[in-house]
Design a protein around this motif. Structure first.
Motif, PDB file in Angstrom:
ATOM      1  N   UNK A  15      -7.120 -17.117  -0.803  1.00 17.56           N
ATOM      2  CA  UNK A  15      -6.347 -17.382   0.409  1.00 17.56           C
ATOM      3  C   UNK A  15      -4.934 -16.829   0.275  1.00 17.56           C
ATOM      4  N   UNK A  16      -4.327 -17.109  -0.890  1.00 19.32           N
ATOM      5  CA  UNK A  16      -2.971 -16.622  -1.120  1.00 19.32           C
ATOM      6  C   UNK A  16      -2.891 -15.112  -1.144  1.00 19.32           C
ATOM      7  N   UNK A  17      -3.891 -14.482  -1.746  1.00 22.18           N
ATOM      8  CA  UNK A  17      -3.918 -13.023  -1.809  1.00 22.18           C
ATOM      9  C   UNK A  17      -4.004 -12.418  -0.419  1.00 22.18           C
ATOM     10  N   UNK A  18      -4.914 -12.928   0.400  1.00 16.18           N
ATOM     11  CA  UNK A  18      -5.104 -12.376   1.741  1.00 16.18           C
ATOM     12  C   UNK A  18      -3.854 -12.560   2.592  1.00 16.18           C
ATOM     13  N   UNK A  19      -3.247 -13.741   2.494  1.00 15.88           N
ATOM     14  CA  UNK A  19      -2.028 -13.983   3.266  1.00 15.88           C
ATOM     15  C   UNK A  19      -0.894 -13.084   2.787  1.00 15.88           C
ATOM     16  N   UNK A  20      -0.782 -12.937   1.461  1.00 16.11           N
ATOM     17  CA  UNK A  20       0.286 -12.110   0.916  1.00 16.11           C
ATOM     18  C   UNK A  20       0.118 -10.652   1.335  1.00 16.11           C
ATOM     19  N   UNK A  21      -1.130 -10.156   1.308  1.00 15.76           N
ATOM     20  CA  UNK A  21      -1.372  -8.784   1.743  1.00 15.76           C
ATOM     21  C   UNK A  21      -1.042  -8.602   3.220  1.00 15.76           C
ATOM     22  N   UNK A  22      -1.438  -9.583   4.019  1.00 16.19           N
ATOM     23  CA  UNK A  22      -1.177  -9.492   5.453  1.00 16.19           C
ATOM     24  C   UNK A  22       0.318  -9.519   5.755  1.00 16.19           C
ATOM     25  N   UNK A  23       1.087 -10.222   4.900  1.00 16.52           N
ATOM     26  CA  UNK A  23       2.541 -10.316   5.111  1.00 16.52           C
ATOM     27  C   UNK A  23       3.290  -9.138   4.512  1.00 16.52           C
ATOM     28  N   UNK A  24       2.619  -8.381   3.655  1.00  8.11           N
ATOM     29  CA  UNK A  24       3.277  -7.291   2.931  1.00  8.11           C
ATOM     30  C   UNK A  24       3.960  -6.310   3.884  1.00  8.11           C
ATOM     31  N   UNK A  25       3.224  -5.932   4.915  1.00 11.79           N
ATOM     32  CA  UNK A  25       3.767  -4.962   5.865  1.00 11.79           C
ATOM     33  C   UNK A  25       5.008  -5.524   6.568  1.00 11.79           C
ATOM     34  N   UNK A  26       4.940  -6.798   6.923  1.00  7.90           N
ATOM     35  CA  UNK A  26       6.070  -7.415   7.618  1.00  7.90           C
ATOM     36  C   UNK A  26       7.319  -7.397   6.750  1.00  7.90           C
ATOM     37  N   UNK A  27       7.145  -7.657   5.448  1.00  8.26           N
ATOM     38  CA  UNK A  27       8.292  -7.703   4.543  1.00  8.26           C
ATOM     39  C   UNK A  27       8.923  -6.322   4.397  1.00  8.26           C
ATOM     40  N   UNK A 344      -9.744  -3.225   4.279  1.00  6.99           N
ATOM     41  CA  UNK A 344      -9.003  -2.829   5.473  1.00  6.99           C
ATOM     42  C   UNK A 344      -7.508  -3.070   5.305  1.00  6.99           C
ATOM     43  N   UNK A 345      -7.161  -4.222   4.715  1.00  4.90           N
ATOM     44  CA  UNK A 345      -5.748  -4.500   4.474  1.00  4.90           C
ATOM     45  C   UNK A 345      -5.164  -3.492   3.499  1.00  4.90           C
ATOM     46  N   UNK A 346      -5.905  -3.229   2.425  1.00 11.60           N
ATOM     47  CA  UNK A 346      -5.416  -2.291   1.422  1.00 11.60           C
ATOM     48  C   UNK A 346      -5.223  -0.894   2.021  1.00 11.60           C
ATOM     49  N   UNK A 347      -6.163  -0.497   2.855  1.00  9.28           N
ATOM     50  CA  UNK A 347      -6.060   0.816   3.494  1.00  9.28           C
ATOM     51  C   UNK A 347      -4.835   0.883   4.397  1.00  9.28           C
ATOM     52  N   UNK A 348      -4.592  -0.177   5.141  1.00 10.42           N
ATOM     53  CA  UNK A 348      -3.429  -0.230   6.022  1.00 10.42           C
ATOM     54  C   UNK A 348      -2.132  -0.120   5.232  1.00 10.42           C
ATOM     55  N   UNK A 349      -2.130  -0.701   4.031  1.00  7.45           N
ATOM     56  CA  UNK A 349      -0.925  -0.736   3.206  1.00  7.45           C
ATOM     57  C   UNK A 349      -0.905   0.347   2.139  1.00  7.45           C
ATOM     58  N   UNK A 350      -1.884   1.241   2.193  1.00  9.61           N
ATOM     59  CA  UNK A 350      -1.975   2.341   1.222  1.00  9.61           C
ATOM     60  C   UNK A 350      -2.071   1.819  -0.202  1.00  9.61           C
ATOM     61  N   UNK A 351      -2.895   0.784  -0.403  1.00  6.30           N
ATOM     62  CA  UNK A 351      -3.090   0.188  -1.722  1.00  6.30           C
ATOM     63  C   UNK A 351      -4.523   0.414  -2.187  1.00  6.30           C
ATOM     64  N   UNK A 352      -4.753   0.230  -3.477  1.00  5.93           N
ATOM     65  CA  UNK A 352      -6.069   0.400  -4.085  1.00  5.93           C
ATOM     66  C   UNK A 352      -6.834  -0.912  -4.004  1.00  5.93           C
TER      67      UNK A 352
END
Length: 381
Positions: A15-27, A344-352
């Motif tokens: 849960x924490x990982x998914x939320x953190x990834x989703x917030x990454x772009x905002x930060x 999908x999140x990783x692709x959006x954020x250019x992560x592996x």
């Protein structure tokens, strides 16, 4: 315990990982990666604190509006008289046991051999049961005078502990009714209609606050003494505790000068950060999400103004979103959907995405091992 703890820990970490990834772009959407500090005279005509804050670059200001504050008359004796006893954070001395978790874990992390280091402990985070030893270990406070907080050595306390005091000024009006008048004028430092907080900070020489970030614009004013801020831009890999951990917002690297390269391979050990020493009358404008470690060089009084950054509101909205998993799905379906979501999140954020999944399981195993070691250690006592 192991199976149930593993399941709970896994879902908390996921849960924490998914939320953190989703917030990454905002930060990172709003962050300025400039790696220098602006130094300005703030008394020039047309000076704008909002424009300086919007640069998203650290700045040290002299002759700011804060130099007009009556707060510069504060001494330990005056604060004693105005505030009476205060509830200060207490940092106890304890032994670090090699190979075992640090005990106790409190709001304030540990007294290292050099200086006492304070770290925030956010209560009621889902991962708290996996790091908790005893409830009394957290957020320990002691009622004392401001003068005692200023004591230069532990011998003067007569006890083996250290004190640090911080409080929202708005909560001090009962004992100090006109305290807000001592930090006027302040209008130019208020950037929004909500999420604004003015704080008082008191600590003696040698106190250090752990490397962390705040989701706020920070106007930090040195009233008395000196402090050294060591700053790192948001792009620095600091191995943050996850958002569901009690030390959320803080780096897991306790000693930046001697970081374990096996444990923290992406941290660049030669990255020393930007050192900024604040003296009486200086104002530091610290952008949101810039990491900072703060050392008190002389017994110190400081006041700061926090304004929530736009990222904070975006993150709060993201955190309210449910994770796209349904209870009626089979285990295989949930695993598949989690994998797709992470990809999908990783692709959006250019992560592996493969590296993210690996990191998730490594994190789960690390916390589970730590929890089991706590149990073993406690049973052996």
């Amino acid at each position: 315990m192991a199976a149930a703890s593993f399941r709970s820990l896994f879902y908390c970490s996921l849960n924490g990982l998914l939320l953190s990834l989703a917030a990454y772009y905002a930060i990172h959407k709003f962050s300025n990666e400039a790696e220098d500090v602006i130094r300005l005279e703030a008394s020039i005509a047309g000076f704008s604190y909002r424009k300086i804050a919007d640069l998203r670059q650290p700045a040290v200001l002299t002759s700011s509006i804060a130099t007009k504050w009556k707060a510069f008359t504060w001494t330990p004796e005056i604060l004693d008289k105005k505030l009476g006893n205060v509830s200060a954070y207490r940092l106890d001395q304890f032994i670090l046991l090699e190979g075992l978790p640090q005990l106790p874990i409190i709001h304030i992390c540990c007294r290292q051999r050099e200086n006492p280091v304070f770290i925030t402990f956010h209560d009621n985070k889902p991962l708290e049961p996996f790091v908790r030893v005893k409830w009394s270990d957290f957020n320990r406070k002691v009622n004392t005078s401001v003068t005692n907080v200023f004591k230069a050595t532990e011998e003067e306390h007569g006890e083996n502990y250290y004190l640090y005091y911080s409080q929202d000024i708005g909560l001090l009006k009962t004992q100090f009714p006109d305290i807000v008048s001592y930090v006027q004028p302040i209008e130019d430092l208020v950037l929004s209609s909500h999420g604004v907080q003015i704080n008082l900070w008191v600590g003696r020489k040698g106190i250090t606050t752990y490397t962390h970030y705040d989701a706020t614009y920070n106007f930090f004013v040195q009233i008395r003494g000196e402090k050294r801020f060591t700053l790192f831009p948001p792009s620095t890999e600091m191995y943050l505790y996850p958002c569901l951990h009690p030390h959320y917002g803080h780096s897991q690297i306790s000693n930046l000068a001697k970081a374990n390269k096996m444990k923290f391979p992406l941290f660049e050990g030669d990255t020393k950060g930007i050192d900024v020493v604040l003296r009486r009358g200086d104002m530091l404008v610290l952008p949101p999400f810039w990491y900072h470690r703060v050392e008190t060089l002389e017994s110190s009084v400081s006041v700061n103004v926090w304004n929530d950054a736009p990222e904070y509101d975006v993150m709060e909205e993201i955190y309210k979103k449910p994770i796209p998993l349904e209870l009626h799905w089979s285990l295989s379906m949930r695993v598949l959907r989690v994998r797709i979501y992470i990809h999908l999140l990783a692709k959006k954020l250019a992560l592996d995405s493969d590296q993210i999944v690996q990191t998730l399981f490594m994190t789960v195993c690390a916390y589970l091992t730590k929890a089991l070691l706590h149990e073993i250690f406690s049973a052996a006592r």
